[in-house]
Motif scaffolding. Structure first.
Motif, PDB file in Angstrom:
ATOM      1  N   LYS A   1       0.828  -1.205   0.000  1.00 54.97           N
ATOM      2  CA  LYS A   1       0.000   0.000   0.000  1.00 54.97           C
ATOM      3  C   LYS A   1       0.870   1.266   0.000  1.00 54.97           C
ATOM      4  O   LYS A   1       0.588   2.229  -0.710  1.00 54.97           O
ATOM      5  CB  LYS A   1      -0.922  -0.003   1.214  1.00 54.97           C
ATOM      6  CG  LYS A   1      -1.899   1.170   1.264  1.00 54.97           C
ATOM      7  CD  LYS A   1      -2.842   1.041   2.448  1.00 54.97           C
ATOM      8  CE  LYS A   1      -3.879   2.171   2.453  1.00 54.97           C
ATOM      9  NZ  LYS A   1      -3.267   3.512   2.480  1.00 54.97           N
ATOM     10  N   GLU A   2       1.939   1.241   0.806  1.00 56.38           N
ATOM     11  CA  GLU A   2       2.831   2.399   0.878  1.00 56.38           C
ATOM     12  C   GLU A   2       3.506   2.632  -0.475  1.00 56.38           C
ATOM     13  O   GLU A   2       3.697   3.780  -0.888  1.00 56.38           O
ATOM     14  CB  GLU A   2       3.876   2.177   1.964  1.00 56.38           C
ATOM     15  CG  GLU A   2       3.303   2.226   3.380  1.00 56.38           C
ATOM     16  CD  GLU A   2       4.346   1.897   4.432  1.00 56.38           C
ATOM     17  OE1 GLU A   2       5.470   1.499   4.041  1.00 56.38           O
ATOM     18  OE2 GLU A   2       4.053   2.045   5.631  1.00 56.38           O
TER      19      GLU A   2
ATOM     20  N   GLU B   1       5.759   1.371  -8.659  1.00 59.09           N
ATOM     21  CA  GLU B   1       5.133   0.243  -9.341  1.00 59.09           C
ATOM     22  C   GLU B   1       5.524  -1.066  -8.658  1.00 59.09           C
ATOM     23  O   GLU B   1       6.682  -1.279  -8.300  1.00 59.09           O
ATOM     24  CB  GLU B   1       5.578   0.213 -10.805  1.00 59.09           C
ATOM     25  CG  GLU B   1       4.908  -0.886 -11.606  1.00 59.09           C
ATOM     26  CD  GLU B   1       5.342  -0.869 -13.065  1.00 59.09           C
ATOM     27  OE1 GLU B   1       4.996  -1.813 -13.795  1.00 59.09           O
ATOM     28  OE2 GLU B   1       6.037   0.096 -13.448  1.00 59.09           O
ATOM     29  N   VAL B   2       4.550  -1.942  -8.457  1.00 59.33           N
ATOM     30  CA  VAL B   2       4.801  -3.259  -7.872  1.00 59.33           C
ATOM     31  C   VAL B   2       4.960  -4.251  -9.008  1.00 59.33           C
ATOM     32  O   VAL B   2       4.006  -4.556  -9.731  1.00 59.33           O
ATOM     33  CB  VAL B   2       3.640  -3.679  -6.942  1.00 59.33           C
ATOM     34  CG1 VAL B   2       3.881  -5.093  -6.410  1.00 59.33           C
ATOM     35  CG2 VAL B   2       3.481  -2.692  -5.792  1.00 59.33           C
ATOM     36  N   GLY B   3       6.189  -4.736  -9.187  1.00 58.00           N
ATOM     37  CA  GLY B   3       6.480  -5.642 -10.285  1.00 58.00           C
ATOM     38  C   GLY B   3       6.708  -7.073  -9.826  1.00 58.00           C
ATOM     39  O   GLY B   3       6.591  -7.399  -8.633  1.00 58.00           O
ATOM     40  N   PRO B   4       7.046  -7.952 -10.762  1.00 59.89           N
ATOM     41  CA  PRO B   4       7.289  -9.372 -10.446  1.00 59.89           C
ATOM     42  C   PRO B   4       8.413  -9.567  -9.426  1.00 59.89           C
ATOM     43  O   PRO B   4       8.358 -10.498  -8.621  1.00 59.89           O
ATOM     44  CB  PRO B   4       7.667  -9.973 -11.805  1.00 59.89           C
ATOM     45  CG  PRO B   4       7.063  -9.039 -12.810  1.00 59.89           C
ATOM     46  CD  PRO B   4       7.147  -7.682 -12.198  1.00 59.89           C
TER      47      PRO B   4
END
Length: 639
Positions: free
Chosen positions: A525-526, A533-536
């Motif tokens: 969330k932060e 960006e939240v990646g693999p």
């Protein structure tokens, strides 16, 4: 006799305060005993000496000055060195001896300080030139007087000093190491490993070990960016040095010199220790060199012979550590140790710990290293057969039954030996040797606890390996076989107590996992709120964290629960009943197994055996882990 009866006896271990007090009382007694003569003298001379008042510090200084000779051996530190508990530790030196020693110490400190100050490029080149001249002079003297050591002994001493003078170069690797290679000093240094004098060889080994140590160079005093830049420069300098050493066949020469060293001598024993230290340093910098070391030298044979020594010492322990190091993440080295009979040798050495524990922490670490090396070797299917042929399963089962420290390690070894399709024969042998009884006794916590030791494993670690063994048994034992029936019977007996234990472990793992998931969700969330960006890559890191915090245990437990549910209706009904009381059901097991299936790697698939129950479309080929999980999921969803 009267005087003898009143005489104060000296205790066996008098304290400094007692000695001081007795001395003072003796002086006071002498003064009182002569009071009449002093009075007579006063009457004759008319006046006595005026009384003086001394401070406590002055009295103490005068006492120590007057009584210096009173200390045993004239020890200057006899009264000075006391600790907080009143104990004293005299240095055994007189004032004169201390003065002489301090002169030498100060000179040595001054020389070291000068060495550090002169580690500029000019100072380094002067040092290397001096080293080269010492080599040439010694070679000339030895060639001229080969049969008269008295003629070249002085040049040998100079060479010894010149070699040791290179030690300070480790404090300035960025400047020194490239110059060492460029000037040809590295080649000269390696060449001295063939010197006729073993003491010179040992000096060279010590210097190389110091130069290749991972902690070379002074700590950076700048900011973080400067420290990182300095560290990068040191790594580059170290690589230059290691490459230079390898070009001059350093590994082969070091191994060949091991036969020249007689470990009955302290200096030679240290030479062996520093040689192993060089190997560790080189592999630490470049792990790929572990294969080079094993493939180009006979070091593995030497290490295996060294660990078989009956008398344990530091070098035997170091040899076991080196075996464990060279087998890490290296299939070729693991296969090599199998071909050289290493699996059988390690089993023979470990068999000594069936009935006894290591005598101290060093020997315990030695044993631990060999167990780790064995686990690494068992990662290869070829070595699992060697383990079976060497009666490794029987030995580990015996160790599991004992109260010794080796018990936990034997469970870990069996977990590695029985995993994968190549572990099927080991699984069958395990049941044949009555290992199930001991295994489930340990699983239920009924086995005797091993003796306390600094290297003892935790109960959680043991439980993880026990679950791994049970999972391998379900995967590898053939359907309808006697061994498989005996395995299933363990979960039915005693009113399903093993099933209840599995459910307890499941609940505990879920609780730990919930905490980890909460933290991961907060981090995610932060990142999203901050526009990141939240990646693999991030997802993989979080998945590994979940595995470490309960998910792995949960997956293995549910894998076992899935098998027993499919194979026994009574067990399945009991599982549904117990989970229903907590608002859970088989659907929760299915959810975990699906996530497990999604994250199975190709390596996991290749290691899975043909369990005899879920068959692949291609006859005779073992199903993949995903196919096994798919079959369990399909059955549980159909219930």
């Amino acid at each position: 006799m009267a005087l003898g009866g009143n005489k104060r006896r000296m205790p066996d271990n008098p304290t400094p305060d007692m000695l001081k007090r007795m001395r003072t009382e003796e002086q006071s007694g002498s003064a009182n005993g002569s009071s009449h003569s002093l009075a007579s003298s006063k009457d004759i001379k008319g006046k006595g000496r005026a009384p003086t008042v001394k401070t406590e510090e002055e009295e103490e200084e005068e006492f120590q000055r007057e009584d210096a000779s009173f200390a045993p051996g004239g020890d200057a530190d006899y009264f000075a060195e006391e600790d907080e508990e009143g104990r004293f530790f005299g240095g055994g030196l007189t004032d004169e001896q201390k003065t002489i020693l301090n002169i030498f110490d100060n000179a040595a400190v001054g020389d070291r300080a000068q060495d550090v100050e002169d580690l500029g490029i000019t100072g380094i080149r002067k040092l290397l030139l001096k080293f080269e001249r010492a080599i040439n002079k010694n070679q000339a003297q030895r060639s001229k007087y080969p049969d008269d050591p008295s003629k070249f002994i002085d040049s040998e001493a100079d060479l010894d000093a010149a070699i040791k003078s290179l030690l300070p170069l480790a404090q300035s690797p960025v400047l020194a190491y490239s110059e060492l290679v460029r000037s040809g000093t590295v080649a000269q240094l390696v060449g001295l490993l063939s010197h006729e004098n073993v003491d010179i060889v040992i000096d060279v080994i010590e210097v190389i070990q110091e130069l290749t140590d991972e902690d070379v160079g002074n700590e950076g005093e700048g900011d973080e960016d400067e420290d990182e830049q300095l560290e990068g420069s040191k790594e580059a300098a170290m690589k230059i040095l290691i490459d230079g050493l390898l070009e001059n066949s350093i590994l082969e020469l070091l191994v060949s010199n091991l036969s020249r060293l007689n470990e009955a001598e302290e200096s030679d024993r240290q030479g062996v220790f520093h040689t192993l230290g060089i190997f560790e340093n080189v592999i630490g910098l470049n792990p790929d060199l572990a294969r080079t070391l094993i493939s180009t030298t006979s070091i593995l044979k030497w290490l295996l012979e060294r660990v078989q020594s009956k008398n344990h010492d530091e070098n035997r322990g170091y040899a076991s550590e080196m075996i464990a190091i060279v087998l890490q993440n290296n299939r070729e080295n693991r296969l090599t140790i199998g071909k050289q009979g290493g699996v059988d040798i390690i089993l023979q050495v470990l068999s000594h710990y069936r009935k006894r524990d290591p005598v101290d922490a060093d020997e315990a670490e030695f044993m631990e290293n060999l167990f780790d090396a064995l686990c690494s070797a068992l990662s290869e299917p070829e070595n699992k057969k060697l383990f079976l042929d060497g009666e490794g399963v029987e030995l580990m089962v015996i160790m599991m039954k004992e109260k010794m420290l080796a018990r936990s390690r034997s469970i870990k070894v069996l977990d590695h030996a029985m995993s994968g399709s190549a572990g099927s024969p080991n699984c069958e042998r395990f049941v044949e040797t009555l290992g199930l009884k001991t295994l489930f006794s340990a699983f239920m916590g009924k086995a005797s606890k091993p003796k306390k030791n600094s290297l003892a494993t935790t109960a959680t670690e043991d439980t993880g390996h026990i679950l791994g063994i049970i999972a391998s048994l379900f995967s590898n034992l053939a359907s309808e076989s006697t061994a498989r029936v005996r395995l299933l019977a363990k979960f039915v007996e005693s009113e399903y107590e093993k099933v209840d234990k599995l459910l307890e472990l499941r609940e505990s793992a879920e609780a730990r996992l919930a905490v980890a998931v909460k933290g991961i969700e907060k981090e995610k969330k932060e990142m999203l709120d901050g526009g990141e960006e939240v990646g693999p890559e991030e997802e993989d890191v979080w998945y590994l964290r979940k595995l470490d915090n309960g998910l792995y245990t949960l997956q293995i437990v549910d894998y076992i629960l899935g098998w027993v549910s499919m194979e026994d209706d009574g067990v399945r009904s009991h599982i549904q009943l117990m989970m229903g009381r907590r608002g859970k059901g088989l659907r929760d097991i299915v959810k975990v197994l699906k996530e497990y299936q999604e994250n199975v790697t190709e390596e996991d698939e290749q290691k899975q055996p043909d369990d005899g129950m879920i068959v692949d479309d291609q006859e005779g080929v073992a199903p993949s882990q995903k196919q096994i999980l798919g079959g369990l999921i399909a059955f549980l969803e159909s219930v």
